[in-house]
Design a protein around this motif. Structure first.
Motif, PDB file in Angstrom:
ATOM      1  N   TRP A  49     -18.689   0.568 -32.166  1.00  0.00           N
ATOM      2  CA  TRP A  49     -19.162   1.658 -31.320  1.00  0.00           C
ATOM      3  C   TRP A  49     -18.088   2.731 -31.375  1.00  0.00           C
ATOM      4  O   TRP A  49     -16.928   2.458 -31.070  1.00  0.00           O
ATOM      5  CB  TRP A  49     -19.290   1.234 -29.874  1.00  0.00           C
ATOM      6  N   LEU A  51     -17.414   5.911 -29.417  1.00  0.00           N
ATOM      7  CA  LEU A  51     -17.887   6.602 -28.220  1.00  0.00           C
ATOM      8  C   LEU A  51     -17.122   7.907 -28.034  1.00  0.00           C
ATOM      9  O   LEU A  51     -15.902   7.913 -27.997  1.00  0.00           O
ATOM     10  CB  LEU A  51     -17.704   5.693 -27.000  1.00  0.00           C
ATOM     11  N   CYS A  71     -21.504   1.554 -38.078  1.00  0.00           N
ATOM     12  CA  CYS A  71     -21.054   2.244 -36.872  1.00  0.00           C
ATOM     13  C   CYS A  71     -22.247   2.837 -36.147  1.00  0.00           C
ATOM     14  O   CYS A  71     -23.125   3.433 -36.776  1.00  0.00           O
ATOM     15  CB  CYS A  71     -20.084   3.365 -37.241  1.00  0.00           C
ATOM     16  N   LEU A 108     -25.122   3.180 -23.140  1.00  0.00           N
ATOM     17  CA  LEU A 108     -24.436   1.932 -23.500  1.00  0.00           C
ATOM     18  C   LEU A 108     -25.329   0.701 -23.478  1.00  0.00           C
ATOM     19  O   LEU A 108     -25.238  -0.152 -24.357  1.00  0.00           O
ATOM     20  CB  LEU A 108     -23.220   1.704 -22.600  1.00  0.00           C
ATOM     21  N   LEU A 111     -27.352   0.026 -26.733  1.00  0.00           N
ATOM     22  CA  LEU A 111     -26.686  -0.174 -28.026  1.00  0.00           C
ATOM     23  C   LEU A 111     -26.620  -1.662 -28.373  1.00  0.00           C
ATOM     24  O   LEU A 111     -26.474  -2.501 -27.485  1.00  0.00           O
ATOM     25  CB  LEU A 111     -25.266   0.407 -27.982  1.00  0.00           C
ATOM     26  N   PRO A 114     -21.308  -4.762 -30.093  1.00  0.00           N
ATOM     27  CA  PRO A 114     -20.327  -4.374 -31.107  1.00  0.00           C
ATOM     28  C   PRO A 114     -19.352  -5.512 -31.414  1.00  0.00           C
ATOM     29  O   PRO A 114     -19.232  -6.467 -30.654  1.00  0.00           O
ATOM     30  CB  PRO A 114     -19.576  -3.237 -30.419  1.00  0.00           C
ATOM     31  N   VAL A 117     -14.769  -1.483 -30.530  1.00  0.00           N
ATOM     32  CA  VAL A 117     -15.141  -0.244 -29.832  1.00  0.00           C
ATOM     33  C   VAL A 117     -13.974   0.732 -29.913  1.00  0.00           C
ATOM     34  O   VAL A 117     -12.829   0.356 -29.653  1.00  0.00           O
ATOM     35  CB  VAL A 117     -15.470  -0.520 -28.341  1.00  0.00           C
ATOM     36  N   ALA A 131     -17.854  -2.072 -22.198  1.00  0.00           N
ATOM     37  CA  ALA A 131     -17.447  -2.402 -23.565  1.00  0.00           C
ATOM     38  C   ALA A 131     -16.819  -3.790 -23.627  1.00  0.00           C
ATOM     39  O   ALA A 131     -17.160  -4.597 -24.499  1.00  0.00           O
ATOM     40  CB  ALA A 131     -16.479  -1.355 -24.100  1.00  0.00           C
TER      41      ALA A 131
END
Length: 195
Positions: A49, A51, A71, A108, A111, A114, A117, A131
């Motif tokens: 991720w 961000l 990504c 978030l 998604l 991940p 991050v 996260a």
């Protein structure tokens, strides 16, 4: 502009020159990008991720670093999102980079989970909590901040989750008349941790 989605011209090592990316000045600069990717440690097939993606440089370099890396980047500013997509079209392997145009905190939950991050903009404790909760055991998280508010978030994250906290200052040699002098870039606070 260089077109190198297969990594044949510029290679896979992180730290591409800043000028291969279209940007408005708000880009994770080369030295700091290479350091972030060293903490993120891309491995084949993993998902990042990115961000507050800005120009997309960290996410694009993640995609280039190991076979099958992908990504999902989030950027709320339309002009930056356009540049990130253009940069990815020229520099990331086909299909590896996906951009979501939204605010970080607004997207978030939608998604995919991940493996790592990177937060380059919009760091809040709520974003970091989300996260950390979504990262698998061994997942990596890196935050960069140039504002006092971002520094406060990094310090609070370090107190809560440990990891490495640093303030990085980089200076570049530039002409002063016929001579050279050092011009400092903005100091960046970085927090990196592994779950």
């Amino acid at each position: 502009m260089i077109h190198d989605p297969n990594c044949a011209v510029l290679g896979r090592a992180p730290g591409l020159p800043d000028d291969v990316f279209e940007h408005d000045g708000l880009i994770t600069k080369r030295v700091l990008r290479a350091a972030a990717l060293a903490f993120l440690r891309p491995r084949p097939g993993e998902l990042l991720w990115d961000l507050g993606a800005g120009a997309g440089s960290v996410g694009i370099e993640w995609c280039r670093a190991a076979e099958g890396c992908r990504c999902v980047a989030v950027e709320r500013v339309a002009e930056r999102a356009d540049r990130a997509e253009a940069n990815a079209a020229r520099l990331a392997p086909e299909g590896a980079y996906r951009l979501v145009r939204a605010t970080v905190d607004g997207v978030l939950t939608a998604l995919p989970n991940p493996d790592a991050v990177f937060v380059g903009g919009g760091a809040t404790l709520a974003v970091l909590e989300h996260a950390v909760d979504r990262l698998p055991e061994g997942g990596r998280l890196v935050v960069h901040g140039v504002t006092v508010e971002a520094e406060e978030v990094c310090v609070a994250a370090h107190r809560r989750w440990g990891g490495a906290l640093a303030r990085v200052a980089v200076e570049h040699a530039e002409p002063i008349g016929r001579l050279l002098g050092w011009t400092p870039a903005r100091t960046v606070v970085t927090w990196a941790a592994q779950r």
